[in-house]
Scaffold this active site. Structure first.
Site, PDB file in Angstrom:
ATOM      1  N   TYR A  12       0.832  -1.203   0.000  1.00 47.70           N
ATOM      2  CA  TYR A  12       0.000   0.000   0.000  1.00 47.70           C
ATOM      3  C   TYR A  12       0.870   1.259   0.000  1.00 47.70           C
ATOM      4  CZ  TYR A  12      -3.485   3.327   1.861  1.00 47.70           C
ATOM      5  OH  TYR A  12      -4.311   4.406   2.070  1.00 47.70           O
TER       6      TYR A  12
ATOM      7  N   LYS B 130       0.905   4.106  -2.916  1.00 49.85           N
ATOM      8  CA  LYS B 130       0.535   5.484  -2.619  1.00 49.85           C
ATOM      9  C   LYS B 130       1.689   6.445  -2.885  1.00 49.85           C
ATOM     10  CE  LYS B 130      -3.771   5.075  -1.423  1.00 49.85           C
ATOM     11  NZ  LYS B 130      -4.800   5.577  -2.366  1.00 49.85           N
TER      12      LYS B 130
END
Length: 301
Positions: free
Chosen positions: A171, A175
């Site tokens: 993640y 991001k």
């Protein structure tokens, strides 16, 4: 309805719940016509058996706004193309793209398998790239036809992408990649009248409720600092014509706080004028680090 987005056509991905839903409703409240995209998957991306995009579109219609649901997978070329096509065919134009869709597959790195890495990179990073690509192609064609767009893109990053987050290597990488994509897009698309910015929100959603469990105080005086609706005003402004001149920037938004994030910039530097030996390079690096600001702490460290 009328407001700062009156008449604009706005696409919001991942708009069936949480932040995306809050954004869609906020844009509609400011007069936008909204394409509500959501695939309806579970928190980990598994098929969810629901169609939340329809529910949010219906909610906007019931409030007197204009909205249409789109249930395609925006991490595929056809799904992303269909999303942009839906806006143009239904409302005759596209003004703003808000990319927000995503899910989690949290694991410590030694337990993170390839499939979980690929799935999260796909939905977050590829799911930002493909709608952007198809929207940009539309806006480029409009600009070349003499119809100069006043176009806006708002991407969704995270504090995990700016500082890192233990147990979220996939993640955090996705991001962080979104920030890089935003900077490139802002530079490449400016000639077509497109502004591209990124928001790193902190709010209580399906993706964060476990992280916030037991850590959040009760709302003070009726203000819930972790409500996703707190993030939407900045997103709506960035998606409006009123944000003219703001592009390639990264914002954090949480509760009543907005922060302009300042990314990598040259810090302390040493230049020998010729090649260092490894020992010399190490000594120079340690001296430079004593003059440098310490990095922000990784979440969960």
């Amino acid at each position: 309805m009328s407001g700062i987005c009156d008449g604009r056509v706005v696409v919001v991905t991942g708009a069936g719940r949480g932040l995306g839903r809050a954004h869609a409703l906020a844009f509609a409240a400011e007069g936008a016509r909204v394409v509500v995209n959501d695939l309806g998957v579970a928190l980990d991306g598994a098929p969810g058996g629901e169609n939340p995009a329809d529910a949010v579109a219906a909610e906007i219609l019931a409030l007197g706004g204009q909205a249409v649901a789109h249930g395609g997978d925006i991490a595929t070329g056809e799904g992303a193309a269909s999303l942009i096509r839906t806006a143009v065919e239904r409302y005759g134009r596209l003004d703003t793209l808000v990319s927000n869709a995503g899910f989690l597959r949290d694991r410590m790195l030694v337990n993170l398998d390839e499939h979980d890495w690929d799935a999260v990179i796909r939905v977050h990073l590829k799911g930002h790239f493909l709608p952007l690509k198809h929207a940009a192609a539309y806006w480029r064609a409009e600009a070349k036809a003499g119809r100069a767009p006043v176009a806006r893109v708002v991407h969704t990053s995270s504090g995990a992408g700016l500082l890192g987050s233990v147990g979220q290597g996939n993640y955090s990488a996705a991001k962080a990649g979104i920030v890089g994509l935003t900077l490139v897009a802002a530079a490449e698309l400016a000639r077509y009248g497109v502004q591209v910015n990124v928001v790193a929100p902190a709010a209580r959603t399906r993706m964060t409720e476990r992280a916030f469990a037991g850590t959040m105080a009760a709302p003070a005086a009726g203000f819930d600092a972790m409500a996703p609706e707190n993030v939407s005003p900045l997103v709506v402004w960035l998606g409006s014509a009123g944000s003219i001149g703001v592009t390639g920037r990264v914002f954090e938004a949480e509760g009543g706080r907005i922060t302009v994030m300042e990314g990598w910039r040259p810090g302390p530097t040493a230049d020998k004028g010729t090649r260092w030996s490894p020992a010399e390079a190490g000594e120079a690096a340690r001296e430079l680090l004593t003059a440098a600001a310490p990095p922000g702490p990784v979440y969960g460290a």
